[in-house]
Design a protein around this motif. Sequence first.
Motif, PDB file in Angstrom:
ATOM      1  N   LEU A 276       0.839  -1.196   0.000  1.00  0.00           N
ATOM      2  CA  LEU A 276       0.000   0.000   0.000  1.00  0.00           C
ATOM      3  C   LEU A 276       0.876   1.249   0.000  1.00  0.00           C
ATOM      4  O   LEU A 276       1.748   1.408   0.847  1.00  0.00           O
ATOM      5  N   GLY A 277       0.639   2.127  -0.979  1.00  0.00           N
ATOM      6  CA  GLY A 277       1.420   3.354  -1.081  1.00  0.00           C
ATOM      7  C   GLY A 277       0.716   4.584  -0.567  1.00  0.00           C
ATOM      8  O   GLY A 277       1.364   5.608  -0.311  1.00  0.00           O
ATOM      9  N   GLU A 278      -0.610   4.502  -0.404  1.00  0.00           N
ATOM     10  CA  GLU A 278      -1.354   5.701   0.004  1.00  0.00           C
ATOM     11  C   GLU A 278      -2.602   5.328   0.786  1.00  0.00           C
ATOM     12  O   GLU A 278      -3.291   4.351   0.462  1.00  0.00           O
ATOM     13  N   LEU A 279      -2.891   6.125   1.790  1.00  0.00           N
ATOM     14  CA  LEU A 279      -4.184   6.146   2.462  1.00  0.00           C
ATOM     15  C   LEU A 279      -4.739   7.554   2.314  1.00  0.00           C
ATOM     16  O   LEU A 279      -4.074   8.528   2.672  1.00  0.00           O
ATOM     17  N   GLY A 280      -5.931   7.677   1.741  1.00  0.00           N
ATOM     18  CA  GLY A 280      -6.547   8.983   1.541  1.00  0.00           C
ATOM     19  C   GLY A 280      -7.928   9.042   2.159  1.00  0.00           C
ATOM     20  O   GLY A 280      -8.662   8.046   2.171  1.00  0.00           O
ATOM     21  N   ILE A 281      -8.282  10.206   2.661  1.00  0.00           N
ATOM     22  CA  ILE A 281      -9.584  10.416   3.298  1.00  0.00           C
ATOM     23  C   ILE A 281     -10.320  11.498   2.525  1.00  0.00           C
ATOM     24  O   ILE A 281      -9.866  12.645   2.453  1.00  0.00           O
ATOM     25  N   GLY A 282     -11.452  11.143   1.905  1.00  0.00           N
ATOM     26  CA  GLY A 282     -12.228  12.083   1.110  1.00  0.00           C
ATOM     27  C   GLY A 282     -12.936  13.105   1.981  1.00  0.00           C
ATOM     28  O   GLY A 282     -13.576  12.744   2.976  1.00  0.00           O
ATOM     29  N   MET A 283     -12.855  14.406   1.573  1.00  0.00           N
ATOM     30  CA  MET A 283     -13.421  15.468   2.405  1.00  0.00           C
ATOM     31  C   MET A 283     -14.117  16.562   1.588  1.00  0.00           C
ATOM     32  O   MET A 283     -14.462  17.606   2.119  1.00  0.00           O
ATOM     33  N   ASN A 284     -14.332  16.329   0.299  1.00  0.00           N
ATOM     34  CA  ASN A 284     -14.944  17.347  -0.558  1.00  0.00           C
ATOM     35  C   ASN A 284     -16.450  17.107  -0.617  1.00  0.00           C
ATOM     36  O   ASN A 284     -16.928  16.263  -1.364  1.00  0.00           O
ATOM     37  N   ARG A 285     -17.212  17.894   0.139  1.00  0.00           N
ATOM     38  CA  ARG A 285     -18.667  17.722   0.200  1.00  0.00           C
ATOM     39  C   ARG A 285     -19.356  18.185  -1.083  1.00  0.00           C
ATOM     40  O   ARG A 285     -20.530  17.881  -1.298  1.00  0.00           O
ATOM     41  N   ALA A 286     -18.642  18.923  -1.952  1.00  0.00           N
ATOM     42  CA  ALA A 286     -19.226  19.346  -3.221  1.00  0.00           C
ATOM     43  C   ALA A 286     -19.351  18.179  -4.194  1.00  0.00           C
ATOM     44  O   ALA A 286     -20.125  18.239  -5.147  1.00  0.00           O
ATOM     45  N   ILE A 287     -18.596  17.126  -3.967  1.00  0.00           N
ATOM     46  CA  ILE A 287     -18.688  15.917  -4.785  1.00  0.00           C
ATOM     47  C   ILE A 287     -19.605  14.957  -4.043  1.00  0.00           C
ATOM     48  O   ILE A 287     -19.199  14.313  -3.077  1.00  0.00           O
ATOM     49  N   ASP A 288     -20.843  14.891  -4.499  1.00  0.00           N
ATOM     50  CA  ASP A 288     -21.874  14.205  -3.724  1.00  0.00           C
ATOM     51  C   ASP A 288     -22.432  12.972  -4.407  1.00  0.00           C
ATOM     52  O   ASP A 288     -23.466  12.444  -3.993  1.00  0.00           O
ATOM     53  N   ARG A 289     -21.757  12.506  -5.472  1.00  0.00           N
ATOM     54  CA  ARG A 289     -22.230  11.299  -6.141  1.00  0.00           C
ATOM     55  C   ARG A 289     -21.052  10.558  -6.756  1.00  0.00           C
ATOM     56  O   ARG A 289     -20.024  11.138  -7.075  1.00  0.00           O
ATOM     57  N   PHE A 290     -21.242   9.261  -6.925  1.00  0.00           N
ATOM     58  CA  PHE A 290     -20.230   8.389  -7.514  1.00  0.00           C
ATOM     59  C   PHE A 290     -20.342   8.453  -9.028  1.00  0.00           C
ATOM     60  O   PHE A 290     -21.438   8.333  -9.583  1.00  0.00           O
ATOM     61  N   THR A 291     -19.202   8.633  -9.721  1.00  0.00           N
ATOM     62  CA  THR A 291     -19.225   8.837 -11.176  1.00  0.00           C
ATOM     63  C   THR A 291     -18.293   7.899 -11.949  1.00  0.00           C
ATOM     64  O   THR A 291     -18.085   8.099 -13.135  1.00  0.00           O
ATOM     65  N   ASN A 293     -15.196   7.806 -11.796  1.00  0.00           N
ATOM     66  CA  ASN A 293     -14.010   8.587 -12.145  1.00  0.00           C
ATOM     67  C   ASN A 293     -13.240   8.839 -10.860  1.00  0.00           C
ATOM     68  O   ASN A 293     -13.676   9.625 -10.011  1.00  0.00           O
ATOM     69  N   MET A 294     -12.081   8.185 -10.715  1.00  0.00           N
ATOM     70  CA  MET A 294     -11.361   8.230  -9.449  1.00  0.00           C
ATOM     71  C   MET A 294     -10.925   9.636  -9.072  1.00  0.00           C
ATOM     72  O   MET A 294     -10.811   9.954  -7.883  1.00  0.00           O
ATOM     73  N   LEU A 295     -10.700  10.500 -10.051  1.00  0.00           N
ATOM     74  CA  LEU A 295     -10.297  11.870  -9.756  1.00  0.00           C
ATOM     75  C   LEU A 295     -11.329  12.570  -8.886  1.00  0.00           C
ATOM     76  O   LEU A 295     -10.992  13.399  -8.040  1.00  0.00           O
ATOM     77  N   PHE A 296     -12.599  12.226  -9.072  1.00  0.00           N
ATOM     78  CA  PHE A 296     -13.679  12.795  -8.276  1.00  0.00           C
ATOM     79  C   PHE A 296     -14.073  11.861  -7.132  1.00  0.00           C
ATOM     80  O   PHE A 296     -14.248  12.301  -5.993  1.00  0.00           O
ATOM     81  N   ASP A 297     -14.217  10.574  -7.436  1.00  0.00           N
ATOM     82  CA  ASP A 297     -14.778   9.639  -6.461  1.00  0.00           C
ATOM     83  C   ASP A 297     -13.947   9.538  -5.192  1.00  0.00           C
ATOM     84  O   ASP A 297     -14.493   9.426  -4.087  1.00  0.00           O
ATOM     85  N   GLU A 298     -12.617   9.595  -5.311  1.00  0.00           N
ATOM     86  CA  GLU A 298     -11.768   9.460  -4.134  1.00  0.00           C
ATOM     87  C   GLU A 298     -11.836  10.689  -3.229  1.00  0.00           C
ATOM     88  O   GLU A 298     -11.378  10.640  -2.090  1.00  0.00           O
ATOM     89  N   LYS A 299     -12.386  11.798  -3.739  1.00  0.00           N
ATOM     90  CA  LYS A 299     -12.488  13.023  -2.944  1.00  0.00           C
ATOM     91  C   LYS A 299     -13.820  13.133  -2.197  1.00  0.00           C
ATOM     92  O   LYS A 299     -14.012  14.055  -1.397  1.00  0.00           O
ATOM     93  N   MET A 300     -14.779  12.258  -2.501  1.00  0.00           N
ATOM     94  CA  MET A 300     -16.092  12.345  -1.873  1.00  0.00           C
ATOM     95  C   MET A 300     -15.996  12.277  -0.354  1.00  0.00           C
ATOM     96  O   MET A 300     -15.227  11.471   0.181  1.00  0.00           O
ATOM     97  N   GLY A 301     -16.783  13.114   0.314  1.00  0.00           N
ATOM     98  CA  GLY A 301     -16.934  12.938   1.745  1.00  0.00           C
ATOM     99  C   GLY A 301     -17.519  11.563   2.011  1.00  0.00           C
ATOM    100  O   GLY A 301     -18.152  10.962   1.137  1.00  0.00           O
ATOM    101  N   ASP A 302     -17.306  11.030   3.193  1.00  0.00           N
ATOM    102  CA  ASP A 302     -17.824   9.717   3.581  1.00  0.00           C
ATOM    103  C   ASP A 302     -17.084   8.563   2.896  1.00  0.00           C
ATOM    104  O   ASP A 302     -17.625   7.470   2.788  1.00  0.00           O
ATOM    105  N   THR A 303     -15.860   8.796   2.428  1.00  0.00           N
ATOM    106  CA  THR A 303     -15.102   7.711   1.816  1.00  0.00           C
ATOM    107  C   THR A 303     -13.658   7.741   2.302  1.00  0.00           C
ATOM    108  O   THR A 303     -13.152   8.781   2.727  1.00  0.00           O
ATOM    109  N   VAL A 304     -13.030   6.595   2.228  1.00  0.00           N
ATOM    110  CA  VAL A 304     -11.566   6.527   2.286  1.00  0.00           C
ATOM    111  C   VAL A 304     -11.116   5.759   1.058  1.00  0.00           C
ATOM    112  O   VAL A 304     -11.869   4.955   0.490  1.00  0.00           O
ATOM    113  N   HIS A 305      -9.902   6.038   0.604  1.00  0.00           N
ATOM    114  CA  HIS A 305      -9.348   5.271  -0.500  1.00  0.00           C
ATOM    115  C   HIS A 305      -7.933   4.849  -0.159  1.00  0.00           C
ATOM    116  O   HIS A 305      -7.251   5.490   0.644  1.00  0.00           O
ATOM    117  N   MET A 306      -7.537   3.761  -0.754  1.00  0.00           N
ATOM    118  CA  MET A 306      -6.197   3.223  -0.563  1.00  0.00           C
ATOM    119  C   MET A 306      -5.636   2.885  -1.930  1.00  0.00           C
ATOM    120  O   MET A 306      -6.354   2.369  -2.783  1.00  0.00           O
TER     121      MET A 306
END
Length: 362
Positions: A276-291, A293-306
């Motif tokens: 594992l090279g990264e742990l990320g915590i999504g915090m952008n509440r303006a992105i409110d749906r899954f699309t 597209n990882m550029l947007f999806d990994e930034k969603m609030g209520d998510t973490v990505h690895m």
Amino acid sequence: MDPRIREHAETIVDHSIELEAGDDLVIQLPAEAEDLAVALHEYAGDIGANPVYLNNSQRAARAYLRAREDDFELPEHELALYEAADAFVIARSGGNVSEKADVDPETTADYNRARRPVQTERLSKTWCLTQFPTSGHAQLAGMSTEEYENFVYDAVSIDWEAQAKFQQQMVELIDDAEEVRIKSGEETDLTMSVAGNTALNDDGKANLPGGEVFTAPVKDSVNGEVYFDLPLYRQGREIEGVRLTFEDGRVEEFSAERNEEVLEGVFNTDENARYLGELGIGMNRAIDRFTYNMLFDEKMGDTVHMAVGSAYPETVGEGNEVNESAEHVDMIVDMSEDSVIELDGEVVQRDGTFTFEDGEGE
């Protein structure tokens, strides 16, 4: 030209890469994003920078990968371009998001291995990855073209100063911690050390849109199981239901409910693709749906990505090993229900709500 395109270009130039007079800029966009390329050239001209424009064609890339029969070699001329560049901008776009679906995953893995020095050089420079909205990505997201355009431009034009302040609260919590635990439902319970490493505040610089806080785990510290309940697109194919089991940092078992062979190709790229090279915590509440597209999806609030594969060197502290790989593949866990993030045993997020947000515990 849609005025939002010029606003997008201005944000890239002034905020994301902070372009200056004399800078050598590489602009790598597909033909569908030519309007953004034009706007970027206008701003580069106003500033006195020196742009080079590359057409990033997925059709051409597919043709090359399917035609090549011998081993790939390092493209020295491409490496030289990025060695000489001060900054680069790349945009996701295109009419067919599945253009490379019929390329053998092993071929892609071989290609990525050969180009690894190019990737390393690019990431050492000032860079910005962004999105130009097209009908292909709109269709993938389940939106009309106009709706998707509004979604993209709304996401890239938020108040980045305010977003940075909001995210900084999570940065400080992680930087003060040694162990992270991610628990979600019955299938995800993962621990990792972040001792000595650094959390970074993604406020629309390297990624536009931004909206995450990310760090690297200590390479051999990851243990447990994780179920990525949101799918991802990789090489034009949808990978669903990924399950990974980590032991002392390494992926020892993996499965996927769909297109597992693509995931296997990732892990076969090199040995460090299993770490594992990264742990990320999504915090952008303006992105409110899954699309999709990882550029947007990994930034969603209520998510973490690895991300399995390469770590960003700036997140790895002195004395800790930087995981180096030709791959960097992000996968997402939905944290909106029956989920917690713990730092050193203390809950900092429950069911998607951070402890420092208004409404916690209501």
